[in-house]
Scaffold this motif. Structure first.
Motif, PDB file in Angstrom:
ATOM      1  N   PRO A   4      11.169  17.066  -3.491  1.00  0.00           N
ATOM      2  CA  PRO A   4      11.837  17.043  -4.643  1.00  0.00           C
ATOM      3  C   PRO A   4      10.877  16.972  -5.963  1.00  0.00           C
ATOM      4  O   PRO A   4      11.097  17.338  -6.832  1.00  0.00           O
ATOM      5  CB  PRO A   4      12.602  15.773  -4.514  1.00  0.00           C
ATOM      6  N   VAL A   5       9.671  16.349  -5.852  1.00  0.00           N
ATOM      7  CA  VAL A   5       8.849  16.346  -6.743  1.00  0.00           C
ATOM      8  C   VAL A   5       8.325  17.986  -7.035  1.00  0.00           C
ATOM      9  O   VAL A   5       8.070  18.020  -8.445  1.00  0.00           O
ATOM     10  CB  VAL A   5       7.519  15.252  -6.297  1.00  0.00           C
ATOM     11  N   LEU A   6       7.919  18.477  -6.069  1.00  0.00           N
ATOM     12  CA  LEU A   6       7.387  19.866  -6.323  1.00  0.00           C
ATOM     13  C   LEU A   6       8.620  20.861  -7.151  1.00  0.00           C
ATOM     14  O   LEU A   6       8.373  21.765  -8.063  1.00  0.00           O
ATOM     15  CB  LEU A   6       7.397  20.672  -4.867  1.00  0.00           C
ATOM     16  N   LEU A   7       9.995  20.660  -6.698  1.00  0.00           N
ATOM     17  CA  LEU A   7      11.064  21.193  -7.347  1.00  0.00           C
ATOM     18  C   LEU A   7      11.137  20.877  -8.891  1.00  0.00           C
ATOM     19  O   LEU A   7      11.280  21.715  -9.867  1.00  0.00           O
ATOM     20  CB  LEU A   7      12.231  21.104  -6.627  1.00  0.00           C
ATOM     21  N   ARG A   8      10.977  19.496  -9.154  1.00  0.00           N
ATOM     22  CA  ARG A   8      11.099  19.075 -10.316  1.00  0.00           C
ATOM     23  C   ARG A   8       9.703  19.445 -11.369  1.00  0.00           C
ATOM     24  O   ARG A   8      10.050  19.799 -12.466  1.00  0.00           O
ATOM     25  CB  ARG A   8      11.130  17.553 -10.406  1.00  0.00           C
ATOM     26  N   THR A   9       8.585  19.649 -10.595  1.00  0.00           N
ATOM     27  CA  THR A   9       7.677  20.053 -11.316  1.00  0.00           C
ATOM     28  C   THR A   9       7.526  21.518 -11.685  1.00  0.00           C
ATOM     29  O   THR A   9       7.303  21.829 -12.839  1.00  0.00           O
ATOM     30  CB  THR A   9       6.284  19.925 -10.494  1.00  0.00           C
ATOM     31  N   ILE A  10       8.047  22.414 -10.695  1.00  0.00           N
ATOM     32  CA  ILE A  10       8.479  23.728 -11.087  1.00  0.00           C
ATOM     33  C   ILE A  10       8.928  23.741 -12.215  1.00  0.00           C
ATOM     34  O   ILE A  10       9.010  24.587 -13.307  1.00  0.00           O
ATOM     35  CB  ILE A  10       9.063  24.451  -9.892  1.00  0.00           C
ATOM     36  N   ASP A  11      10.433  22.950 -12.397  1.00  0.00           N
ATOM     37  CA  ASP A  11      11.145  23.171 -13.338  1.00  0.00           C
ATOM     38  C   ASP A  11      10.475  22.806 -14.836  1.00  0.00           C
ATOM     39  O   ASP A  11      10.644  23.386 -15.694  1.00  0.00           O
ATOM     40  CB  ASP A  11      12.561  22.195 -13.154  1.00  0.00           C
ATOM     41  N   ALA A  62      16.153  33.524 -21.784  1.00  0.00           N
ATOM     42  CA  ALA A  62      17.651  33.096 -21.298  1.00  0.00           C
ATOM     43  C   ALA A  62      17.317  33.703 -19.696  1.00  0.00           C
ATOM     44  O   ALA A  62      17.502  33.126 -18.735  1.00  0.00           O
ATOM     45  CB  ALA A  62      18.780  33.712 -21.712  1.00  0.00           C
ATOM     46  N   TRP A  63      16.828  34.904 -19.790  1.00  0.00           N
ATOM     47  CA  TRP A  63      16.381  35.547 -18.458  1.00  0.00           C
ATOM     48  C   TRP A  63      15.560  35.003 -17.556  1.00  0.00           C
ATOM     49  O   TRP A  63      15.466  34.802 -16.287  1.00  0.00           O
ATOM     50  CB  TRP A  63      15.840  37.317 -18.764  1.00  0.00           C
ATOM     51  N   SER A  64      14.329  34.390 -18.213  1.00  0.00           N
ATOM     52  CA  SER A  64      13.430  33.547 -17.810  1.00  0.00           C
ATOM     53  C   SER A  64      14.055  32.390 -17.076  1.00  0.00           C
ATOM     54  O   SER A  64      13.635  31.860 -15.947  1.00  0.00           O
ATOM     55  CB  SER A  64      12.414  33.003 -18.721  1.00  0.00           C
ATOM     56  N   ALA A  65      14.845  31.790 -17.843  1.00  0.00           N
ATOM     57  CA  ALA A  65      15.563  30.486 -17.177  1.00  0.00           C
ATOM     58  C   ALA A  65      16.312  30.753 -16.098  1.00  0.00           C
ATOM     59  O   ALA A  65      16.379  29.834 -15.175  1.00  0.00           O
ATOM     60  CB  ALA A  65      16.297  29.723 -18.642  1.00  0.00           C
ATOM     61  N   GLU A  66      17.022  31.979 -16.149  1.00  0.00           N
ATOM     62  CA  GLU A  66      17.724  32.179 -15.117  1.00  0.00           C
ATOM     63  C   GLU A  66      16.772  32.491 -13.732  1.00  0.00           C
ATOM     64  O   GLU A  66      17.307  32.164 -12.388  1.00  0.00           O
ATOM     65  CB  GLU A  66      18.699  33.212 -15.415  1.00  0.00           C
ATOM     66  N   SER A  67      15.790  32.938 -13.895  1.00  0.00           N
ATOM     67  CA  SER A  67      14.890  33.333 -12.769  1.00  0.00           C
ATOM     68  C   SER A  67      14.380  32.148 -12.293  1.00  0.00           C
ATOM     69  O   SER A  67      14.366  31.939 -10.901  1.00  0.00           O
ATOM     70  CB  SER A  67      13.620  34.150 -13.341  1.00  0.00           C
ATOM     71  N   THR A  68      13.997  31.120 -13.066  1.00  0.00           N
ATOM     72  CA  THR A  68      13.701  29.913 -12.420  1.00  0.00           C
ATOM     73  C   THR A  68      14.696  29.251 -11.786  1.00  0.00           C
ATOM     74  O   THR A  68      14.327  28.705 -10.636  1.00  0.00           O
ATOM     75  CB  THR A  68      13.265  28.951 -13.634  1.00  0.00           C
ATOM     76  N   GLU A  69      16.024  29.252 -12.066  1.00  0.00           N
ATOM     77  CA  GLU A  69      17.149  28.726 -11.360  1.00  0.00           C
ATOM     78  C   GLU A  69      17.265  29.492 -10.153  1.00  0.00           C
ATOM     79  O   GLU A  69      17.901  28.580  -9.186  1.00  0.00           O
ATOM     80  CB  GLU A  69      18.347  28.455 -12.228  1.00  0.00           C
ATOM     81  N   GLN A  70      17.133  30.747 -10.351  1.00  0.00           N
ATOM     82  CA  GLN A  70      17.225  31.271  -8.756  1.00  0.00           C
ATOM     83  C   GLN A  70      16.584  30.723  -7.694  1.00  0.00           C
ATOM     84  O   GLN A  70      16.709  30.486  -6.660  1.00  0.00           O
ATOM     85  CB  GLN A  70      17.174  32.836  -9.059  1.00  0.00           C
ATOM     86  N   LEU A  71      14.799  30.756  -8.502  1.00  0.00           N
ATOM     87  CA  LEU A  71      14.222  29.958  -7.532  1.00  0.00           C
ATOM     88  C   LEU A  71      14.274  28.689  -6.789  1.00  0.00           C
ATOM     89  O   LEU A  71      14.475  28.237  -5.726  1.00  0.00           O
ATOM     90  CB  LEU A  71      12.722  30.178  -8.020  1.00  0.00           C
ATOM     91  N   LEU A  72      14.703  27.925  -7.977  1.00  0.00           N
ATOM     92  CA  LEU A  72      14.844  26.483  -7.391  1.00  0.00           C
ATOM     93  C   LEU A  72      16.343  26.382  -6.715  1.00  0.00           C
ATOM     94  O   LEU A  72      16.299  25.643  -5.798  1.00  0.00           O
ATOM     95  CB  LEU A  72      15.187  25.779  -8.734  1.00  0.00           C
ATOM     96  N   GLY A  73      17.040  27.043  -6.822  1.00  0.00           N
ATOM     97  CA  GLY A  73      18.278  27.117  -6.160  1.00  0.00           C
ATOM     98  C   GLY A  73      18.203  27.484  -4.619  1.00  0.00           C
ATOM     99  O   GLY A  73      18.655  26.935  -3.760  1.00  0.00           O
TER     100      GLY A  73
END
Length: 256
Positions: free
Chosen positions: A6-13, A86-97
């Motif tokens: 969870p810390v890894l995911l939070r830090t990526i975000d 917006a595309w960048s934020a969507e890219s990050t959410e794809q990875l985190l999801g």
């Protein structure tokens, strides 16, 4: 100790959000990135977003002998700043999801199969912390406001780089040696290089190391990570012993 999933995911975000904040504040997306001189800031955003999307697809695919083929008909990367962010934020959410859905222990393809790092989604998350953290530094440097990597990410980053990018069965083409990386925050690592391969190990507390290293690089964990990724010169840190070994390491390409 590796950071918890969870810390890894939070830090990526957090690092990806910091990256986008820098891009939003930049005078121009055409600015050249000093640490990636062939790229503009726009190229850097495109790169990180594409990395996030590619690893999202890789994680989703699960165990595989080869990286999944790129998705056909992927949308073009926007050129205008607001749409690009917006595309960048969507890219990050794809990875985190994808990482949340997979969990840390699921196997997946990785390029570091011969290293000490496992071929798991948790290891992907760990590496993506460093991808986001280092490219945030690149963006900050581009606009003239570089900041150290967050301490927790940097300490894990030294270990992650040595375990993922440096360890493995490839023969070290020079005289066998041992080099130490010592963070001023109190953690240290040794990279042992031989004709039979390379390995990375955490070191005990100062004064308890059983043998002397051939060379030692000392600095903050952030500076150690940035030196490992060739963002700052090795000689900007404290070097003891045969400092030329660090130049050989930076120049070494095991695939050649």
């Amino acid at each position: 100790m590796t950071l918890e999933f969870p810390v890894l995911l939070r830090t990526i975000d957090e690092r990806a959000a910091a990256f986008r904040a820098v891009v939003a504040s930049a005078p121009s997306l055409a600015a050249q990135v000093p640490t990636c001189p062939e790229w503009t800031l726009l190229d850097l955003v495109r790169h990180l977003g594409e990395v996030h999307r590619r690893w999202a697809a890789t994680v989703t695919a699960g165990p595989a002998d080869a990286r999944p083929a790129p998705t056909e008909g992927a949308a073009a990367v926007p050129q205008e700043r607001e749409a690009l962010l917006a595309w960048s934020a969507e890219s990050t959410e794809q990875l985190l999801g994808a990482l949340r859905d997979s969990g840390p222990d699921r196997d997946c393809w990785t390029w570091w199969g011969g290293s000490q790092s496992p071929q798991t989604c948790g290891a992907v998350a760990r590496h993506q912390v460093q991808e986001a953290a280092v490219h945030t530094y690149d963006a900050q440097l581009t606009v003239g406001s570089p900041e150290p990597l967050p301490e927790q990410a940097a300490l894990d980053g030294v270990d992650e780089f040595l375990s993922t990018c440096c360890s493995g069965p490839d023969a070290w083409p020079h005289k066998p040696c041992a080099v130490d990386y010592r963070a001023t925050e109190g953690r240290s690592w040794r990279l042992t290089l031989t004709a039979h391969g390379t390995s990375a190990t955490p070191l005990p507390a100062p004064g308890k190391t059983p043998t002397e290293a051939d060379a030692t690089l000392r600095g903050t964990a952030s500076d150690l990570v940035l030196a490992l990724y060739a963002r700052i010169p090795v000689n900007s840190l404290e070097v003891e012993g045969d400092g030329h070994l660090f130049d050989l390491l930076l120049a070494w390409d095991p695939d050649e």
